[in-house]
Design a protein around this motif. Structure first.
Motif, PDB file in Angstrom:
ATOM      1  N   ILE A 281     -50.831 -10.183   2.149  1.00  0.00           N
ATOM      2  CA  ILE A 281     -50.108  -9.199   3.192  1.00  0.00           C
ATOM      3  C   ILE A 281     -48.709  -9.084   2.805  1.00  0.00           C
ATOM      4  N   GLN A 282     -48.139  -7.698   2.814  1.00  0.00           N
ATOM      5  CA  GLN A 282     -46.746  -7.682   2.351  1.00  0.00           C
ATOM      6  C   GLN A 282     -45.939  -8.372   3.435  1.00  0.00           C
ATOM      7  N   ALA A 283     -44.745  -9.116   3.034  1.00  0.00           N
ATOM      8  CA  ALA A 283     -43.963  -9.518   3.894  1.00  0.00           C
ATOM      9  C   ALA A 283     -43.435  -8.942   5.037  1.00  0.00           C
ATOM     10  N   ASN A 284     -43.036  -7.733   4.892  1.00  0.00           N
ATOM     11  CA  ASN A 284     -42.528  -6.986   5.958  1.00  0.00           C
ATOM     12  C   ASN A 284     -43.779  -6.211   6.794  1.00  0.00           C
ATOM     13  N   LYS A 285     -44.823  -6.454   6.695  1.00  0.00           N
ATOM     14  CA  LYS A 285     -46.159  -5.876   7.369  1.00  0.00           C
ATOM     15  C   LYS A 285     -45.691  -6.099   8.854  1.00  0.00           C
ATOM     16  N   ALA A 286     -46.006  -4.969   9.657  1.00  0.00           N
ATOM     17  CA  ALA A 286     -45.792  -5.138  11.059  1.00  0.00           C
ATOM     18  C   ALA A 286     -46.668  -6.032  11.607  1.00  0.00           C
ATOM     19  N   ILE A 287     -46.391  -6.867  12.506  1.00  0.00           N
ATOM     20  CA  ILE A 287     -47.146  -7.847  13.363  1.00  0.00           C
ATOM     21  C   ILE A 287     -47.499  -9.023  12.631  1.00  0.00           C
ATOM     22  N   VAL A 288     -47.934  -9.039  11.231  1.00  0.00           N
ATOM     23  CA  VAL A 288     -48.850 -10.008  10.444  1.00  0.00           C
ATOM     24  C   VAL A 288     -47.918 -10.382   9.344  1.00  0.00           C
ATOM     25  N   GLY A 289     -47.012  -9.755   8.801  1.00  0.00           N
ATOM     26  CA  GLY A 289     -46.270 -10.179   7.811  1.00  0.00           C
ATOM     27  C   GLY A 289     -45.589 -11.400   7.947  1.00  0.00           C
ATOM     28  N   THR A 290     -45.188 -12.250   6.764  1.00  0.00           N
ATOM     29  CA  THR A 290     -44.213 -13.523   7.136  1.00  0.00           C
ATOM     30  C   THR A 290     -42.713 -13.075   7.703  1.00  0.00           C
ATOM     31  N   ASN A 291     -42.368 -11.835   7.447  1.00  0.00           N
ATOM     32  CA  ASN A 291     -41.056 -11.664   7.954  1.00  0.00           C
ATOM     33  C   ASN A 291     -40.991 -11.053   9.550  1.00  0.00           C
ATOM     34  N   ALA A 292     -42.265 -10.818   9.937  1.00  0.00           N
ATOM     35  CA  ALA A 292     -42.454  -9.889  10.951  1.00  0.00           C
ATOM     36  C   ALA A 292     -41.770 -10.532  12.219  1.00  0.00           C
ATOM     37  N   PHE A 293     -41.315 -11.945  12.228  1.00  0.00           N
ATOM     38  CA  PHE A 293     -40.687 -12.579  13.436  1.00  0.00           C
ATOM     39  C   PHE A 293     -39.605 -13.233  12.867  1.00  0.00           C
ATOM     40  N   SER A 294     -39.274 -13.105  11.757  1.00  0.00           N
ATOM     41  CA  SER A 294     -38.015 -13.884  11.406  1.00  0.00           C
ATOM     42  C   SER A 294     -36.648 -12.741  11.346  1.00  0.00           C
ATOM     43  N   HIS A 295     -35.400 -13.488  11.612  1.00  0.00           N
ATOM     44  CA  HIS A 295     -34.417 -12.669  12.023  1.00  0.00           C
ATOM     45  C   HIS A 295     -33.281 -13.155  10.956  1.00  0.00           C
ATOM     46  N   SER A 296     -32.726 -12.051  10.136  1.00  0.00           N
ATOM     47  CA  SER A 296     -32.002 -12.661   8.876  1.00  0.00           C
ATOM     48  C   SER A 296     -30.556 -12.383   9.231  1.00  0.00           C
ATOM     49  N   SER A 297     -30.118 -11.501   9.775  1.00  0.00           N
ATOM     50  CA  SER A 297     -28.744 -11.182   9.739  1.00  0.00           C
ATOM     51  C   SER A 297     -27.796 -12.039  10.740  1.00  0.00           C
ATOM     52  N   GLY A 298     -26.781 -12.427  10.626  1.00  0.00           N
ATOM     53  CA  GLY A 298     -25.971 -13.181  11.513  1.00  0.00           C
ATOM     54  C   GLY A 298     -25.952 -12.616  12.934  1.00  0.00           C
ATOM     55  N   ILE A 299     -25.750 -11.171  12.961  1.00  0.00           N
ATOM     56  CA  ILE A 299     -25.498 -10.523  14.430  1.00  0.00           C
ATOM     57  C   ILE A 299     -27.022 -10.667  15.124  1.00  0.00           C
ATOM     58  N   HIS A 300     -27.921 -10.640  14.227  1.00  0.00           N
ATOM     59  CA  HIS A 300     -29.325 -10.490  15.224  1.00  0.00           C
ATOM     60  C   HIS A 300     -29.540 -12.306  15.338  1.00  0.00           C
ATOM     61  N   GLN A 301     -29.196 -13.115  14.366  1.00  0.00           N
ATOM     62  CA  GLN A 301     -29.507 -14.423  14.699  1.00  0.00           C
ATOM     63  C   GLN A 301     -28.701 -14.731  16.140  1.00  0.00           C
ATOM     64  N   ASP A 302     -27.542 -14.488  16.311  1.00  0.00           N
ATOM     65  CA  ASP A 302     -26.575 -14.738  17.179  1.00  0.00           C
ATOM     66  C   ASP A 302     -27.469 -13.927  18.666  1.00  0.00           C
ATOM     67  N   GLY A 303     -27.649 -12.863  18.411  1.00  0.00           N
ATOM     68  CA  GLY A 303     -28.601 -12.304  19.733  1.00  0.00           C
ATOM     69  C   GLY A 303     -29.680 -12.967  20.081  1.00  0.00           C
ATOM     70  N   MET A 304     -30.417 -13.421  19.091  1.00  0.00           N
ATOM     71  CA  MET A 304     -31.671 -14.364  19.344  1.00  0.00           C
ATOM     72  C   MET A 304     -31.446 -15.584  19.930  1.00  0.00           C
ATOM     73  N   LEU A 305     -30.340 -16.052  19.690  1.00  0.00           N
ATOM     74  CA  LEU A 305     -29.975 -17.445  20.531  1.00  0.00           C
ATOM     75  C   LEU A 305     -29.517 -17.117  21.982  1.00  0.00           C
ATOM     76  N   LYS A 306     -28.810 -16.045  22.112  1.00  0.00           N
ATOM     77  CA  LYS A 306     -28.525 -15.722  23.421  1.00  0.00           C
ATOM     78  C   LYS A 306     -29.650 -15.282  24.482  1.00  0.00           C
ATOM     79  N   ALA A 307     -30.494 -14.361  23.785  1.00  0.00           N
ATOM     80  CA  ALA A 307     -31.548 -13.878  24.688  1.00  0.00           C
ATOM     81  C   ALA A 307     -32.463 -13.275  23.618  1.00  0.00           C
ATOM     82  N   LYS A 308     -33.940 -13.945  23.686  1.00  0.00           N
ATOM     83  CA  LYS A 308     -34.758 -13.442  22.421  1.00  0.00           C
ATOM     84  C   LYS A 308     -35.030 -12.089  22.571  1.00  0.00           C
ATOM     85  N   ASN A 309     -35.313 -11.295  23.800  1.00  0.00           N
ATOM     86  CA  ASN A 309     -35.486 -10.234  23.940  1.00  0.00           C
ATOM     87  C   ASN A 309     -34.414  -9.339  23.274  1.00  0.00           C
ATOM     88  N   THR A 310     -33.469  -9.528  22.698  1.00  0.00           N
ATOM     89  CA  THR A 310     -32.456  -8.778  22.171  1.00  0.00           C
ATOM     90  C   THR A 310     -33.040  -8.053  20.778  1.00  0.00           C
TER      91      THR A 310
END
Ligand code: KIV
Ligand code: ZN
Length: 522
Positions: A281-310
């Motif tokens: 499965i390609q890593a960025n495949k919607a729903i089931v790719g290994t990256n589908a639920f990983s957050h890479s950028s600092g801004i995104h990670q910061d948002g996730m720590l504050k509230a997941k639904n960001t």
């Protein structure tokens, strides 16, 4: 109109027909059981007239599956419909899916007939299939490129003949959403008996629009979507089941539609299909790719720590991807393993606890810490072993001198119940191991592809080897998983050897039947 969308899975038919190596009956059954647990309404599991192997797998699945309707494909020909009906007849209820091309390109260039002839064939096929079941589906192959007047005529005639589901495939993935939605809308506006059938769609992904086209069709009134796990299928594949299911649940507020999919089974089913079908499965495949639920950028990670639904519109847990913080080592007891398996969605009947725990301890001794994916890999490898395996790798020792480019391997293999030890050299450790295995088994396997991958993360990952081999004109897929990649390679070869050995036995059996017939026996 109903607010329930029927999920028609065709992983084992459209998906399977696109694989380099066919699945075995056992593998197909494993996938069918996973699809049943996932909650698909209908599963199309083969094309019985195409080969005795396909016939047998459709029959085996029809015998076993109780909570989804099992369906088989047939061209608009009596012999195809007879084969489908015969294979399915072991089930209490089943669906026959018959089809014929309706586009001018297909009618003229492929079928070399007039549209009226094709229409008559379709009507006859639907009526003929109705002799075996009330649940008949009719597909207008290449509907996406069919002149709309012809399509309306065909759909009306098929419904009058008794089809209860009418499928509108975009066979070549050519249409765009507004256009495909327009086709569905026109059918609803112009076909007088359309309310007597469920309108289904079957979109291919050649332009990457299969999911968008299917959802637009649903908005226009289609109530069955044909799809496959991970979107596998002919060429660029089919509409992906997991994407449709998660669109319906995540955007329920907008679409107000439901389906019967148990989303928590998505991750497990997707991994199983990818593994057995040798389709990463390609890593960025919607729903089931290994990256589908990983957050890479600092801004995104910061948002996730504050509230997941960001940055998360659905949770990994909703598709059965549970984050584990349990430390599993050789000191972990059986109850820990059982508990973890339960959390990952496995039932105790899915695996043999004694054997899993045994394998777990061996792996824990080698790796120190054992992860979820290790447990899943052990269960998977166990499911691949068959009682009638003829070859088993018991021991292997490899020495490699990489500066000189030579390696030596010694293997001990059980062949037909008897231990054999052989040694051989090669230009590298895998080559040496393969030469030694070939010597010990006396089996000559032509490997056409060798893929080395990793199951898990970083240094803790298991090495996974997938090989495809050609044997007597047929392709076979073998898989090996171990901490050591040379061992994974050897396991993958032994797996293929067992598959080819079984294929030889089937061929011998067939030959015997023919001989008996010639001698006037049964
Ligand atoms: O893509 C297609 O048109 C098909 C039909 C057999 C439904 O797979
Ligand atoms: Zn298709």
């Amino acid at each position: 109109m109903s607010d329930r969308v029927i999920i028609f899975d065709t992983t084992l038919r459209d998906g399977e027909q696109a694989l380099a190596a066919s699945l075995t009956v056992k593998e197909k059954l494993q996938i069918a059981l996973a699809l049943e647990r996932l909650g698909v309404d209908v599963m199309e599991v083969g094309f019985p007239v195409s080969s005795p192997g396909d016939f047998k797998s459709v029959q085996t699945i029809a015998q076993t599956i109780k909570n989804s309707r099992v369906c088989a494909l047939a061209r608009a020909l009596e012999k195809d419909i007879d084969a489908a009906a015969q294979a399915l007849s072991v089930a209490d209820q089943f669906r026959i899916h018959t089809f014929i091309s309706t586009s001018t390109i297909h009618v003229e260039s492929k079928l070399k007939r007039s549209f009226d002839d094709v229409l008559a064939m379709a009507v006859h096929a639907v009526k003929y299939a109705r002799r075996f079941t009330d649940d008949v589906e009719f597909s207008c192959e290449d509907a996406g490129r069919t002149p709309i007047d012809n399509l309306c005529r065909m759909v009306e005639a098929a419904i009058t003949a008794g089809a209860r589901t009418i499928n509108i495939p975009d066979t070549v993935g050519y249409t765009i959403p507004s256009e495909f939605g327009g086709i569905i809308q026109t059918l609803f506006n112009r076909v007088p008996n359309i309310d007597q059938a469920v309108i289904s769609v079957h979109c291919h992904d050649d332009l990457g629009l299969s999911v968008a086209n299917s959802i637009t069709a649903v908005e226009m009134g289609a109530r069955q979507v044909e799809c496959t796990i991970n979107g596998i299928g002919e060429r660029a594949g089919n509409c992906s089941l997991e994407e449709i299911a998660m669109i319906l649940s995540t955007r329920k507020g907008l679409l107000d539609l439901d389906c019967g999919i148990n989303a928590k089974e998505i991750h497990r089913t997707s991994s199983l299909v990818s593994q057995l079908c040798n389709m990463p499965i390609q890593a960025n495949k919607a729903i089931v790719g290994t990256n589908a639920f990983s957050h890479s950028s600092g801004i995104h990670q910061d948002g996730m720590l504050k509230a997941k639904n960001t940055y998360e519109i659905m949770t990994p847990e909703s598709i059965g991807l549970n984050r584990n913080n349990l430390n599993m080592t050789s000191r972990s007891g059986r109850h820990v393993i059982k508990h973890r398996m339960e959390e990952m969605g496995y039932l105790v009947t899915d695996y043999d606890m004694d054997s899993l725990y045994d394998q777990f301890l061996k792996l824990a001794d080698k790796k120190g810490q054992v992860f979820d994916y290790d447990l899943e890999a052990l269960v998977f490898m166990e499911s691949q072993a068959q009682d009638d395996d003829n070859y088993e790798l018991q021991h292997m020792m490899v020495h490699s001198d990489s500066t000189e480019g030579v390696a030596t391997a010694t293997v001990r293999i059980v062949v037909d119940g008897e231990q054999r030890t052989e040694a051989a050299t090669g230009n590298g450790p895998v080559d040496a191991a393969y030469n030694a295995i070939a010597r010990a088994t006396g089996r000559d396997i032509n490997i056409t592809s060798y893929k080395l991958g990793a199951k898990g993360e970083g240094q803790n990952a298991l090495g996974q080897v997938d090989i495809t081999a050609k044997y007597n004109g047929q392709n076979f897929h073998g898989v090996g998983l171990a901490t050591d990649v040379v061992e994974s390679s050897a396991q993958a070869l032994i797996h293929v050897m067992n598959l080819t050995y079984r294929a030889d036995k089937v061929a011998d059996f067939k030959q015997q039947i023919h001989k008996n017939r010639e001698l006037g026996g049964v």
